[in-house]
Design an enzyme around this catalytic site. Structure first.
Site, PDB file in Angstrom:
ATOM      1  CB  CYS A 114      -0.504  -4.241   2.496  1.00 35.46           C
ATOM      2  SG  CYS A 114       0.758  -4.776   1.331  1.00 35.46           S
TER       3      CYS A 114
ATOM      4  CD  GLU B  60       4.853   1.457  -1.498  1.00 32.86           C
ATOM      5  OE1 GLU B  60       3.827   0.777  -1.689  1.00 32.86           O
ATOM      6  OE2 GLU B  60       5.506   1.961  -2.427  1.00 32.86           O
TER       7      GLU B  60
END
Ligand code: NAD
Length: 465
Positions: free
Chosen positions: A251, A217
């Site tokens: 993010c 991720e």
């Protein structure tokens, strides 16, 4: 504050212990549901403490943001895992084809063993506990390495998990990049890494000798594209929410915005109004601090670079305080500007104009596939043309961030923004092995398919056709 680091030579024996105990007693459905319930209760009970330690690690972070992003999301995910667990575990009957009839076949979702989880600092509880809870739901033992940049939160996680799980089933390794590097090289049965693309590359290399299956991720520059029909005030409000939640240290924060050229200055004004309405004066306490001096210096460096190039750099608030960085717009930076060369991960928003939607799409496609993409338009055809022509880890149309929180959607990147996905079923599937099992029957035509073939030539000819 430094947390005590786990000695490097303790990492492999801890993994061995977790694996030995997993082999001896693989958690069944009852155990998993109980584990998740106890984890939920413990976290719920300690939410205030969690918000306090996260805030202390950041210098300051609004309690509301921590409760939403690190509390509610984790509790919601645990609820979902508990609710669906039995259904996801149920073996699925599959066909064998007439050639193998009357054999039967099924697909079982079985745990893999010990899952490693490496977490970053920006949502330090969420990004540690959602992968961990998913691995537990999948029937695995877990070894977690939280970030060294949030030492109080890492100690909190350590103590929370010690309260819920015996050390034979869940362990925590504390430490910096050296601990991370040794950890990533351990022979896990699955490793979930959340962090930067640069470190993701190192993790993949470290995992290669053992062929450890990975979920990566990662990060990247997530664009927002505001189409000519979309109301500016609405776009500004939703961009500001996505950009300034956790001061942009997200993010999937919109990294830069593309806007039709005629409305660029009006968007800049709308964003300025929105930011002032939200954060002026005392309300600045609702803006998270930048986590540490190194990150602040990096972000100031991006602004200095833009200023040095003669670009328009617009701070939107007059802020005072060590950890704060004023939300700032950078107008029309070129590709050579540092602010366009790396993921921003802070409250800086480049505003770029485009002449046609095709130009905006080409701009996005000329860069790495992003973790998130935010098209803004009420014109369905325009949104479809963006979706058809681009590829991103996930998309929210006409808002930001929310696809992360949608209960039915898997979350993950593509290419440099990551590989694999989790959240709900996707994570459960990633952290289990789909075990194909074929049950042969007492009497089976396949018993006849053996040499000498001359004797069964007709049967072979018939079946092989
Ligand atoms: P980072 O990559 O610097 O660190 C992440 C973790 O990896 C930390 O625990 C660190 O100690 C560890 N680590 C460092 N070097 C290592 C190595 N060589 N081998 C193994 N582990 C190592 O990331 P960060 O600064 O903590 O987080 C910010 C980055 O994470 C941003 O790029 C952001 O986009 C990304 N991120 C992605 C997601 C997502 O879900 N895709 C979520 C949050 C953050």
């Amino acid at each position: 504050m430094d947390c005590d680091s786990t000695p490097l030579d303790a990492l492999a024996p801890t993994l061995a212990r977790l694996r030995t105990h997993w082999q001896a007693a693989r958690p069944d459905a009852v155990q998993r549901r109980n584990d998740l319930a106890r984890l939920r209760d413990a976290l719920r009970r300690r939410l205030d403490e969690m918000a306090a330690v996260v805030s202390a690690d950041f210098g300051h972070r609004p309690r509301a943001e921590t409760l939403l992003a690190d509390g509610m999301t984790v509790l919601g995910e645990i609820d979902r895992l508990r609710r669906h667990l039995r259904g996801w575990m149920r073996p699925q009957r599959v066909g064998v084809g007439w050639r193998l009839w009357p054999a039967r076949a099924q697909l079982r979702r079985v745990p893999v063993g010990v899952v490693g989880v490496i977490a970053p600092w920006n949502y330090p509880v969420n990004l540690a506990l959602i992968p961990l809870a998913t691995a537990i739901a999948a029937g695995n033992h877990v070894y977690l390495k939280p970030s060294e940049h949030t030492p109080r939160t890492s100690e909190f996680l350590h103590s929370l998990l010690a309260e819920v799980f015996p050390v034979e089933r869940v362990a925590v390794a504390l430490g910096d990049a050296d601990v991370g590097a040794t950890f990533a090289a351990l022979p896990f049965d699955h490793l979930v890494f959340t962090g930067s693309t640069a470190v993701g590359r190192k993790v993949m290399a470290a995992a290669a000798p053992h062929l450890t299956p990975l979920t990566l991720e990662l990060g990247g520059k997530s664009p927002a594209i505001v189409c000519p029909d979309y109301p500016l005030d609405k776009a500004a409000a939703r961009l500001v929410t996505g950009k300034l939640f956790n001061a942009g240290q997200t993010c999937i924060a919109p990294d830069y915005v593309l806007i039709d050229a005629a409305r660029r200055d009006a968007l800049v004004e709308a964003i300025r109004r929105e930011v002032r309405a939200r954060y002026q004066g005392d309300a600045a306490q609702d803006l998270a601090h930048i986590i540490n001096p190194a990150q602040r210096a990096r972000l100031r460096g991006l602004l200095d670079d833009a200023g040095g190039r003669g670009l328009t750099v617009l701070p939107l608030l007059d802020l005072h305080g060590d950890g704060l960085l004023a939300p700032t717009l950078v107008i029309e930076p070129g590709d050579d500007a540092a602010v366009m060369g790396e993921e921003i991960f802070g409250p800086i928003l480049p505003v770029l104009s485009y002449g046609s939607l095709d130009e905006a799409i080409a701009f996005v496609n000329a860069r790495d596939r992003p973790l998130a993409l935010y098209p803004f338009s009420h014109d369905r055809a325009q949104v479809e043309s963006i979706l058809q022509a681009t590829l991103a880890g996930g998309v929210t149309v006409n808002d930001t961030l929310l696809h992360f929180a949608a209960t039915g959607l898997p979350f993950g990147g593509i290419g440099p923004s990551g590989m694999g996905a989790y959240h709900g079923r996707a994570g459960f599937d990633a952290m289990t092995k789909a075990l194909p099992v074929l049950w042969q029957s007492r009497l089976a035509a396949s018993d006849l398919l053996k040499p000498p073939y001359a004797r069964v030539r007709r049967l072979v000819d018939f079946i092989a056709r």
